[in-house]
Structure formats: C-alpha cells, structure tokens
Design a protein around this motif. Structure first.
Motif, PDB file in Angstrom:
ATOM      1  N   PHE A   1     -59.651 -59.801   4.881  1.00 35.94           N
ATOM      2  CA  PHE A   1     -60.332 -59.965   6.158  1.00 35.94           C
ATOM      3  C   PHE A   1     -61.733 -59.391   6.048  1.00 35.94           C
ATOM      4  O   PHE A   1     -62.002 -58.555   5.189  1.00 35.94           O
ATOM      5  CB  PHE A   1     -59.557 -59.314   7.312  1.00 35.94           C
ATOM      6  CG  PHE A   1     -59.579 -57.814   7.302  1.00 35.94           C
ATOM      7  CD1 PHE A   1     -60.550 -57.105   7.994  1.00 35.94           C
ATOM      8  CD2 PHE A   1     -58.622 -57.092   6.602  1.00 35.94           C
ATOM      9  CE1 PHE A   1     -60.570 -55.725   7.982  1.00 35.94           C
ATOM     10  CE2 PHE A   1     -58.631 -55.715   6.592  1.00 35.94           C
ATOM     11  CZ  PHE A   1     -59.617 -55.026   7.281  1.00 35.94           C
ATOM     12  N   SER A   2     -62.604 -59.888   6.899  1.00 32.33           N
ATOM     13  CA  SER A   2     -63.982 -59.412   6.942  1.00 32.33           C
ATOM     14  C   SER A   2     -64.135 -58.411   8.061  1.00 32.33           C
ATOM     15  O   SER A   2     -63.447 -58.486   9.080  1.00 32.33           O
ATOM     16  CB  SER A   2     -64.942 -60.578   7.183  1.00 32.33           C
ATOM     17  OG  SER A   2     -64.870 -61.482   6.111  1.00 32.33           O
ATOM     18  N   SER A   3     -65.062 -57.488   7.871  1.00 34.44           N
ATOM     19  CA  SER A   3     -65.340 -56.475   8.869  1.00 34.44           C
ATOM     20  C   SER A   3     -66.842 -56.247   8.950  1.00 34.44           C
ATOM     21  O   SER A   3     -67.528 -56.318   7.923  1.00 34.44           O
ATOM     22  CB  SER A   3     -64.646 -55.158   8.497  1.00 34.44           C
ATOM     23  OG  SER A   3     -65.044 -54.122   9.370  1.00 34.44           O
ATOM     24  N   PRO A   4     -67.355 -55.951  10.130  1.00 29.89           N
ATOM     25  CA  PRO A   4     -68.784 -55.633  10.242  1.00 29.89           C
ATOM     26  C   PRO A   4     -69.103 -54.211   9.771  1.00 29.89           C
ATOM     27  O   PRO A   4     -70.268 -53.821   9.726  1.00 29.89           O
ATOM     28  CB  PRO A   4     -69.059 -55.793  11.739  1.00 29.89           C
ATOM     29  CG  PRO A   4     -67.750 -55.510  12.399  1.00 29.89           C
ATOM     30  CD  PRO A   4     -66.709 -56.019  11.438  1.00 29.89           C
ATOM     31  N   ILE A   5     -68.089 -53.445   9.408  1.00 33.96           N
ATOM     32  CA  ILE A   5     -68.268 -52.060   8.964  1.00 33.96           C
ATOM     33  C   ILE A   5     -68.586 -52.041   7.466  1.00 33.96           C
ATOM     34  O   ILE A   5     -67.985 -52.788   6.676  1.00 33.96           O
ATOM     35  CB  ILE A   5     -66.984 -51.232   9.233  1.00 33.96           C
ATOM     36  CG1 ILE A   5     -66.553 -51.333  10.695  1.00 33.96           C
ATOM     37  CG2 ILE A   5     -67.165 -49.786   8.793  1.00 33.96           C
ATOM     38  CD1 ILE A   5     -67.535 -50.795  11.701  1.00 33.96           C
ATOM     39  N   ALA A   6     -69.504 -51.161   7.063  1.00 32.31           N
ATOM     40  CA  ALA A   6     -69.843 -51.021   5.643  1.00 32.31           C
ATOM     41  C   ALA A   6     -68.600 -50.604   4.855  1.00 32.31           C
ATOM     42  O   ALA A   6     -67.756 -49.861   5.367  1.00 32.31           O
ATOM     43  CB  ALA A   6     -70.952 -49.986   5.478  1.00 32.31           C
TER      44      ALA A   6
ATOM     45  N   ASN B   1     -72.173 -62.560   2.095  1.00 30.52           N
ATOM     46  CA  ASN B   1     -72.706 -63.624   2.939  1.00 30.52           C
ATOM     47  C   ASN B   1     -74.040 -63.251   3.577  1.00 30.52           C
ATOM     48  O   ASN B   1     -74.501 -63.922   4.487  1.00 30.52           O
ATOM     49  CB  ASN B   1     -71.698 -64.006   4.024  1.00 30.52           C
ATOM     50  CG  ASN B   1     -71.357 -62.846   4.935  1.00 30.52           C
ATOM     51  OD1 ASN B   1     -71.945 -61.779   4.837  1.00 30.52           O
ATOM     52  ND2 ASN B   1     -70.396 -63.058   5.815  1.00 30.52           N
ATOM     53  N   GLY B   2     -74.653 -62.150   3.116  1.00 33.23           N
ATOM     54  CA  GLY B   2     -75.947 -61.748   3.646  1.00 33.23           C
ATOM     55  C   GLY B   2     -75.856 -60.955   4.937  1.00 33.23           C
ATOM     56  O   GLY B   2     -76.867 -60.537   5.478  1.00 33.23           O
ATOM     57  N   ILE B   3     -74.657 -60.747   5.429  1.00 32.16           N
ATOM     58  CA  ILE B   3     -74.450 -59.987   6.659  1.00 32.16           C
ATOM     59  C   ILE B   3     -73.881 -58.630   6.268  1.00 32.16           C
ATOM     60  O   ILE B   3     -73.047 -58.524   5.373  1.00 32.16           O
ATOM     61  CB  ILE B   3     -73.468 -60.720   7.600  1.00 32.16           C
ATOM     62  CG1 ILE B   3     -74.031 -62.099   7.961  1.00 32.16           C
ATOM     63  CG2 ILE B   3     -73.199 -59.909   8.848  1.00 32.16           C
ATOM     64  CD1 ILE B   3     -73.059 -62.957   8.735  1.00 32.16           C
ATOM     65  N   ALA B   4     -74.326 -57.580   6.950  1.00 33.30           N
ATOM     66  CA  ALA B   4     -73.790 -56.250   6.678  1.00 33.30           C
ATOM     67  C   ALA B   4     -72.288 -56.250   6.928  1.00 33.30           C
ATOM     68  O   ALA B   4     -71.763 -57.037   7.714  1.00 33.30           O
ATOM     69  CB  ALA B   4     -74.476 -55.223   7.570  1.00 33.30           C
ATOM     70  N   GLY B   5     -71.605 -55.376   6.258  1.00 32.02           N
ATOM     71  CA  GLY B   5     -70.167 -55.288   6.439  1.00 32.02           C
ATOM     72  C   GLY B   5     -69.443 -55.410   5.124  1.00 32.02           C
ATOM     73  O   GLY B   5     -70.024 -55.219   4.051  1.00 32.02           O
ATOM     74  N   CYS B   6     -68.162 -55.730   5.212  1.00 29.62           N
ATOM     75  CA  CYS B   6     -67.373 -55.796   3.988  1.00 29.62           C
ATOM     76  C   CYS B   6     -66.232 -56.795   4.106  1.00 29.62           C
ATOM     77  O   CYS B   6     -65.931 -57.312   5.179  1.00 29.62           O
ATOM     78  CB  CYS B   6     -66.820 -54.424   3.638  1.00 29.62           C
ATOM     79  SG  CYS B   6     -65.509 -53.817   4.709  1.00 29.62           S
ATOM     80  N   VAL B   7     -65.621 -57.012   2.956  1.00 34.42           N
ATOM     81  CA  VAL B   7     -64.398 -57.795   2.854  1.00 34.42           C
ATOM     82  C   VAL B   7     -63.344 -56.834   2.330  1.00 34.42           C
ATOM     83  O   VAL B   7     -63.573 -56.131   1.344  1.00 34.42           O
ATOM     84  CB  VAL B   7     -64.560 -58.995   1.903  1.00 34.42           C
ATOM     85  CG1 VAL B   7     -63.236 -59.708   1.707  1.00 34.42           C
ATOM     86  CG2 VAL B   7     -65.616 -59.946   2.431  1.00 34.42           C
ATOM     87  N   CYS B   8     -62.225 -56.788   3.005  1.00 28.19           N
ATOM     88  CA  CYS B   8     -61.105 -55.962   2.570  1.00 28.19           C
ATOM     89  C   CYS B   8     -60.067 -56.890   1.953  1.00 28.19           C
ATOM     90  O   CYS B   8     -59.591 -57.819   2.604  1.00 28.19           O
ATOM     91  CB  CYS B   8     -60.507 -55.210   3.753  1.00 28.19           C
ATOM     92  SG  CYS B   8     -59.063 -54.242   3.302  1.00 28.19           S
ATOM     93  N   LYS B   9     -59.750 -56.621   0.683  1.00 24.05           N
ATOM     94  CA  LYS B   9     -58.768 -57.432  -0.032  1.00 24.05           C
ATOM     95  C   LYS B   9     -57.510 -56.590  -0.226  1.00 24.05           C
ATOM     96  O   LYS B   9     -57.582 -55.495  -0.788  1.00 24.05           O
ATOM     97  CB  LYS B   9     -59.320 -57.890  -1.378  1.00 24.05           C
ATOM     98  CG  LYS B   9     -60.523 -58.793  -1.237  1.00 24.05           C
ATOM     99  CD  LYS B   9     -61.053 -59.237  -2.568  1.00 24.05           C
ATOM    100  CE  LYS B   9     -62.244 -60.184  -2.365  1.00 24.05           C
ATOM    101  NZ  LYS B   9     -62.734 -60.696  -3.646  1.00 24.05           N
TER     102      LYS B   9
END
Length: 162
Positions: free
Chosen positions: A10-15, A110-118
């Motif tokens: 899932f993606s998150s706007p959090i670093a 994707n150029g947006i701040a945040g992260c992907v949690c795998k």
C-alpha cells in the motif's frame, strides 16, 4: 508442513523512515496508545527490541485472542526492513505452526512524497493444511487498520518521528 505466501502493498503519504520508526521501532509504545480497545500492551519479553528479541502482544477481553508472541528475525534500520515470526499464541489455532512476516518501507517512485509499504506473510501450516484466502482476510484487514490509524496519527502530528 505447507507454506502459503501472501504479498500485499500500500502507498502512504508518510515518509518511509517516519512510518518505519512509528510502526516498527516504537510499536510497543505507540500501538497500545492508539488502539487501546483491542490491544492491552506490547511487552518485550527477551532482548532489546532488535533481532533475536521476543515480544508479546496482549489483547483486551473484547478481542477474539488473548495474546501472540513474535520473534524478531531481522531489523534493518538502514534499509527499513523488519522480518519477524509469530511463534506462539491462540491466533495460530491448531492448523498453523508459525507465520513469518516481512515488512519493507520504500520511498515512492511516483514523484510524490511518501512511501510504499511492501508486506509478505508466509503461513507455515501443520500437517499439510492449505490456508485459504478467506481464512486470512480478517488478519489482513486488522493489519491494514493498524497502519491506517498510525498513518492518520502521523499526519495529525507531523513533528513525531521526524
């Protein structure tokens, strides 16, 4: 012994570093505060919270379960990876020997701040039992619920875990 492997992300706007610190490094303090209805406490029984440590999650009386124990297999603070195994507790039931989890936080590409949690979960069964997707649906939903509560808390408190 059979093994069923499930992967999700899932993606998150959090670093990624902030989410790792909150969800992994400080989970024993933060999770019971944010989710006091289902989780009574998270106690480190052995070790310092790093690799080799054993922690116990104690649930409240309103939960279906009493407790689970996790052993931390790997804690890579530089690469934001945690691997741990559920080794004991009534959540395993009579068909599971253990569940191995690996969680990795990566910067969004994707150029947006945040992260992907795998997240990867490996269900190690007893006696060749095959785990069905519907049997683990509740656990996946609970995990996502915890992530979303922590994410909302971090969005409301941008100074935390900075």
């Amino acid at each position: 012994m059979g093994v069923t492997r499930i992967a999700q992300e899932f993606s998150s706007p959090i670093a990624p570093g902030r989410l790792f610190k909150a969800l992994i490094l400080d989970s024993n303090n933060l999770i019971p505060k944010l989710l006091p209805q289902p989780i009574k406490s998270v106690d480190i029984l052995q070790g310092d919270g790093g690799a080799g440590s054993i922690e116990q999650v104690n649930f409240t009386e309103s939960s279906h379960f009493k407790y689970v124990k996790h052993q931390i297999n790997e804690l890579d603070k530089e690469n934001l990876v945690c691997k741990y195994t559920m080794i004991e507790g009534d959540a395993l039931g009579d068909k599971l020997e253990s569940i191995v989890y690996e969680i990795k936080f990566e910067a969004s590409d994707n150029g947006i701040a945040g992260c992907v949690c795998k997240m990867t979960s490996e269900y190690h069964t007893l006696g060749g039992y095959d785990v069905k997707e519907e049997e683990i649906k509740g656990g996946k939903e609970s995990a996502m619920g915890i992530y979303k509560v922590v994410e909302a808390h971090l969005l409301d408190n941008p100074h935390l875990y900075a």
